[in-house]
Design a protein around this motif. Structure first.
Motif, PDB file in Angstrom:
ATOM      1  N   GLN A 166       0.841  -1.185   0.000  1.00  0.00           N
ATOM      2  CA  GLN A 166       0.000   0.000   0.000  1.00  0.00           C
ATOM      3  C   GLN A 166       0.886   1.248   0.000  1.00  0.00           C
ATOM      4  OE1 GLN A 166      -2.648   0.673  -1.257  1.00  0.00           O
ATOM      5  NE2 GLN A 166      -4.253   0.048   0.153  1.00  0.00           N
ATOM      6  N   ARG A 167       2.030   1.160   0.660  1.00  0.00           N
ATOM      7  CA  ARG A 167       2.966   2.286   0.627  1.00  0.00           C
ATOM      8  C   ARG A 167       3.507   2.511  -0.789  1.00  0.00           C
ATOM      9  NH1 ARG A 167       5.008   3.855   5.922  1.00  0.00           N
ATOM     10  NH2 ARG A 167       3.903   2.616   7.476  1.00  0.00           N
ATOM     11  N   VAL A 168       3.751   1.418  -1.510  1.00  0.00           N
ATOM     12  CA  VAL A 168       4.192   1.558  -2.906  1.00  0.00           C
ATOM     13  C   VAL A 168       3.110   2.252  -3.721  1.00  0.00           C
ATOM     14  CG1 VAL A 168       4.748   0.299  -5.021  1.00  0.00           C
ATOM     15  CG2 VAL A 168       5.745  -0.428  -2.847  1.00  0.00           C
ATOM     16  N   ALA A 169       1.840   1.851  -3.496  1.00  0.00           N
ATOM     17  CA  ALA A 169       0.730   2.470  -4.227  1.00  0.00           C
ATOM     18  C   ALA A 169       0.666   3.969  -3.932  1.00  0.00           C
ATOM     19  CB  ALA A 169      -0.584   1.794  -3.854  1.00  0.00           C
ATOM     20  N   ILE A 170       0.942   4.326  -2.690  1.00  0.00           N
ATOM     21  CA  ILE A 170       0.932   5.746  -2.334  1.00  0.00           C
ATOM     22  C   ILE A 170       2.122   6.459  -2.984  1.00  0.00           C
ATOM     23  CG2 ILE A 170       1.159   7.378  -0.409  1.00  0.00           C
ATOM     24  CD1 ILE A 170      -0.435   5.351   1.289  1.00  0.00           C
ATOM     25  N   ALA A 171       3.286   5.801  -2.991  1.00  0.00           N
ATOM     26  CA  ALA A 171       4.470   6.396  -3.630  1.00  0.00           C
ATOM     27  C   ALA A 171       4.213   6.616  -5.113  1.00  0.00           C
ATOM     28  CB  ALA A 171       5.687   5.479  -3.438  1.00  0.00           C
ATOM     29  N   ARG A 172       3.525   5.675  -5.731  1.00  0.00           N
ATOM     30  CA  ARG A 172       3.227   5.801  -7.155  1.00  0.00           C
ATOM     31  C   ARG A 172       2.315   7.008  -7.399  1.00  0.00           C
ATOM     32  NH1 ARG A 172       0.428   0.823 -10.127  1.00  0.00           N
ATOM     33  NH2 ARG A 172      -1.058   1.158  -8.456  1.00  0.00           N
ATOM     34  N   ALA A 173       1.343   7.190  -6.503  1.00  0.00           N
ATOM     35  CA  ALA A 173       0.471   8.360  -6.639  1.00  0.00           C
ATOM     36  C   ALA A 173       1.266   9.645  -6.430  1.00  0.00           C
ATOM     37  CB  ALA A 173      -0.673   8.275  -5.632  1.00  0.00           C
ATOM     38  N   LEU A 174       2.209   9.615  -5.484  1.00  0.00           N
ATOM     39  CA  LEU A 174       2.995  10.809  -5.172  1.00  0.00           C
ATOM     40  C   LEU A 174       3.937  11.192  -6.309  1.00  0.00           C
ATOM     41  CD1 LEU A 174       4.139  10.253  -1.500  1.00  0.00           C
ATOM     42  CD2 LEU A 174       2.452  11.881  -2.346  1.00  0.00           C
ATOM     43  N   ALA A 175       4.334  10.181  -7.115  1.00  0.00           N
ATOM     44  CA  ALA A 175       5.337  10.416  -8.156  1.00  0.00           C
ATOM     45  C   ALA A 175       4.907  11.532  -9.096  1.00  0.00           C
ATOM     46  CB  ALA A 175       5.594   9.123  -8.935  1.00  0.00           C
ATOM     47  N   VAL A 176       3.600  11.668  -9.344  1.00  0.00           N
ATOM     48  CA  VAL A 176       3.153  12.685 -10.292  1.00  0.00           C
ATOM     49  C   VAL A 176       2.949  14.029  -9.593  1.00  0.00           C
ATOM     50  CG1 VAL A 176       2.011  10.851 -11.563  1.00  0.00           C
ATOM     51  CG2 VAL A 176       0.662  12.300 -10.101  1.00  0.00           C
ATOM     52  N   ARG A 177       3.287  14.106  -8.334  1.00  0.00           N
ATOM     53  CA  ARG A 177       3.126  15.314  -7.519  1.00  0.00           C
ATOM     54  C   ARG A 177       1.692  15.842  -7.566  1.00  0.00           C
ATOM     55  NH1 ARG A 177       8.718  17.504  -9.911  1.00  0.00           N
ATOM     56  NH2 ARG A 177       9.765  15.554  -9.477  1.00  0.00           N
ATOM     57  N   PRO A 178       0.748  15.027  -7.096  1.00  0.00           N
ATOM     58  CA  PRO A 178      -0.660  15.412  -7.177  1.00  0.00           C
ATOM     59  C   PRO A 178      -1.019  16.445  -6.113  1.00  0.00           C
ATOM     60  CG  PRO A 178      -0.469  13.410  -5.923  1.00  0.00           C
ATOM     61  CD  PRO A 178       0.924  13.786  -6.335  1.00  0.00           C
ATOM     62  N   ARG A 179      -2.169  17.079  -6.314  1.00  0.00           N
ATOM     63  CA  ARG A 179      -2.663  17.994  -5.287  1.00  0.00           C
ATOM     64  C   ARG A 179      -3.793  17.355  -4.490  1.00  0.00           C
ATOM     65  NH1 ARG A 179      -4.087  23.293  -7.920  1.00  0.00           N
ATOM     66  NH2 ARG A 179      -4.355  23.874  -5.756  1.00  0.00           N
TER      67      ARG A 179
END
Lengths: 339, 321
Positions: free
Chosen positions: A157-170
């Motif tokens: 789940q942390r990887v999934a969050i890191a993947r979301a963070l990679a695009v620098r979302p708001r």
């Protein structure tokens, strides 16, 4: 004029169900409106089938809403990008799913998921960027070379969050991100989400049926039942002083040895009936719900946030009178109430 | 049956289960002892990997290599469960002890109707004719509050909560003396969970079976159980009356497990969660964050000692709880 990061207005989603011969529509989300302010965590709570995941899927543009507006920075994205979300939208809004076992392709190493997210959205996938993502979510660099099956649920789940963070979302839409995780790692993931909000000012829509975690994590909580939002406000206020009968019912269902057995299933059945077919509300003996849909009433303010509820019982007296007057089918009673 | 009332339904003594691999073995359960009386609900709480499901599978004799029971005994109403042969086991499972598995609602066969699946129990175990079996299946559905008309439904046509109820109905079909439930409500939301728990309480009142209830949710467990044990690293670290244990946990791990769930009342404060360092050969893994000076158990989790009548906690002779 400043806009909230994301505004939802009148969002409605119908699903077609049944066979070719007996088609009917099920309204999963019914005329829902709310704002997601930048840098705040908003929890959306409710039981299974209440429509909360459908809202997230509509906002992630995985489902096409039947009606309504989704305004990102004040612009209606359903109008400007009608068929599918633009890359700009996806760069700003990311989603984390419930099942970390199903959301990572088993044939790729962790490095692949993060690098791909970076490259697709125009960021160079340098070793440094990857390492930084891993440390942000509390994983070690050497896990970049691991496959998903080598990680635990919490790590995935942390990887999934890191993947979301990679695009620098708001904005991150998190659909029950901890419900499939073991108790030993749940709090860790919740704390990670809170840290991301604090350090990166990321807004989140946290969808859950775990009321305790909503109270722990969120700034604002909204309660959903049978496709409608019934109550909302400061996360502590909604839990500590619930105004809607359904919110109270939901709270009574949370296991707590000190008030075991307080949950009343008959009550839930009656409430559901009342919301789906508003002919009688089990709480209002004057039958106001049968004549008019309840509108939002402000019942308090906490921390600068209004605490609202959609229930006639909490309406100010003058308000009840006005609406009953509007109701056409029972004018006689309206007059007595107004008087 | 008066003598049976005093005698425990299930008695587990010094159970040790090892998972043997190439050259090394992992201890799944170590020196686990507890008993369950007639009509009693006994809970086992703990995080993933603490050994609670291993115990359930051992009692059902479902452990397969590389898992192996290397010490201890399991007695069910005085009979030695570990000595049962294949034929005896067939009669023993389901009729004497039945089990509801984790995510059991996904264990229904998707291509058979509910009626066919429930009916199978009666045609196989009670040698009933198809029509009679179908009738019994209908009664069973009524028992868990589902319209017998749904016998013709396929599993995908039922909600998760209904499927779970069907599975529970199937488990009690042959009126077992003991029902083992391994995380029966984990995948369900709080409302459905409450309804399932109420159903289980009703069934238990009506049919009088004992329950071995396994979950990681301490609050849920205390609501249902009479007595409970908390497991960590394959050992029971605390064993007591459920209400007493919840009111005043004596072992630091019990307290940590209780604090792993954000509370619904009180001030909002930062939770730390459970420490997820694995237990290794020379440390219990948890001692690092033990609040008390428990240097005595850095090497291993101590044995249970009775500190008050019926109240057991893992601590060494001199260690403070």
């Amino acid at each position: 004029m400043t806009h909230p990061l994301l505004s939802v207005r009148g969002l409605t989603k119908d699903f077609q169900v049944g066979t070719v011969f007996s088609r009917r529509r099920v309204r999963a989300v019914d005329d829902v409106s709310f704002d997601l302010p930048a840098g705040r965590i908003t929890a959306l709570v409710g039981e299974s089938g209440s429509g909360k995941s459908t809202i997230a899927r509509c906002l992630a543009r995985l489902e096409q809403p039947s009606a309504g507006q989704v305004l990102l920075d004040g612009e209606d994205v359903l109008r400007t990008e009608r068929r599918r979300a633009s890359q700009v939208y996806r760069r700003k809004v990311q989603m984390v799913f419930q099942d970390p076992f199903g959301s990572l392709n088993p044939v790729h190493r962790i490095e692949h998921f993060l690098a791909r997210a970076l490259v697709v959205h125009g960021h160079p996938a340098t070793g440094e960027a990857l390492r930084e993502l891993m440390t942000t979510v509390g994983l070690t660099e050497d896990m970049l070379q691991s496959y998903p099956h080598e990680l635990s649920g919490g790590q995935r789940q942390r990887v999934a969050i890191a993947r979301a963070l990679a695009v620098r979302p708001r904005l991150i839409l998190a659909d029950e991100p901890t419900s499939m995780l073991d108790v030993s790692v749940r709090v860790g993931v919740l704390n990670l989400m809170r840290r991301l909000r604090e350090e990166r000012d990321i807004a989140m829509l946290y969808i859950t049926h775990d009321l305790g975690s909503a109270r722990y994590l969120a700034d604002t909580t909204m309660v959903m039942f049978a496709g409608e939002l019934v109550e909302g406000g400061d996360a502590l206020a909604v839990m500590d002083a619930p105004a809607h009968p359904y919110t109270r019912l939901l709270l009574s269902a949370v296991p707590d040895p000190e008030r075991a057995g307080s949950y009343d299933p008959v009550e839930r059945a009656r409430l559901r009936e009342a919301i789906l077919n508003p002919t009688s509300c089990p709480y209002g003996d004057d039958g106001t719900c049968s004549r008019t849909e309840p509108v939002r009433h402000i019942v308090g303010e906490d921390d600068g946030q209004p605490h609202w509820v959609r229930c006639h019982l909490r309406a100010p007296a003058s308000d009840i009178a006005r609406r009953v007057l509007k109701a056409t089918d029972d004018t006689e009673k309206a007059e007595t109430t107004a008087a | 049956m008066d003598s049976a009332r005093d005698e425990p339904v299930l008695d587990v003594r010094g159970l040790r289960v090892e998972y043997r691999g190439d050259g090394r073995s992992v201890v799944g359960a170590d020196d686990v002892s507890f008993s369950i009386g007639a009509g009693e609900v006994f809970g086992l709480a703990g995080e993933s990997g603490c050994g609670k499901s291993t115990i359930a599978n051992a009692v059902m004799r479902l452990l397969k290599p590389p898992a192996e029971i290397t010490a201890g005994s399991i007695r069910f109403q005085g009979r030695d469960v570990l000595a049962l042969d294949g034929r005896e086991l067939r009669a023993f499972r389901w009729r004497e002890i039945a089990m509801v598995f984790q995510s059991a609602m996904n264990s229904l066969n998707p291509v058979l109707t509910i009626g066919e699946q429930i009916g199978d129990i009666f045609t196989t175990h009670e040698k009933l004719k198809k029509r009679a079996a179908r009738e019994r299946a209908g009664e069973l559905l009524e028992l868990v509050g589902i319209d017998p008309g749904r016998l013709k439904a396929y599993p995908h046509q039922l909600s998760g909560g209904m499927r779970q109820r069907v599975v529970i109905a199937m488990a009690v079909a042959l009126r077992p003396r003991l029902l083992i439930m391994d995380e029966p409500t984990t995948a369900l939301d709080v409302v459905v969970q409450q309804e399932i728990m109420a159903q289980i309480r009703d069934l238990q009142r009506e049919l009088g079976f004992s329950i071995l209830f396994i979950t990681h949710d301490m609050s849920l467990m205390v609501e249902l159980s009479d007595r409970m044990g908390v497991m960590y690293g394959g050992r029971i670290v605390e064993l007591a009356n459920a209400k007493d244990l919840f009111a005043k946990p004596l072992h630091p791990y019990t307290e940590a497990l209780m604090n792993a769930f954000p509370p619904l009342t009180g001030p909002r404060r930062e939770l730390t969660g459970l420490f997820d360092a694995p237990r290794t050969a020379d440390s219990c893994g948890f001692h690092v964050r033990c609040p008390d000076d428990r240097s005595d158990c850095s090497a291993n989790i101590p044995d249970l000692r009775e500190v008050a009548p019926g109240r057991w906690v893992a601590q060494s002779a001199q260690g403070a709880p």
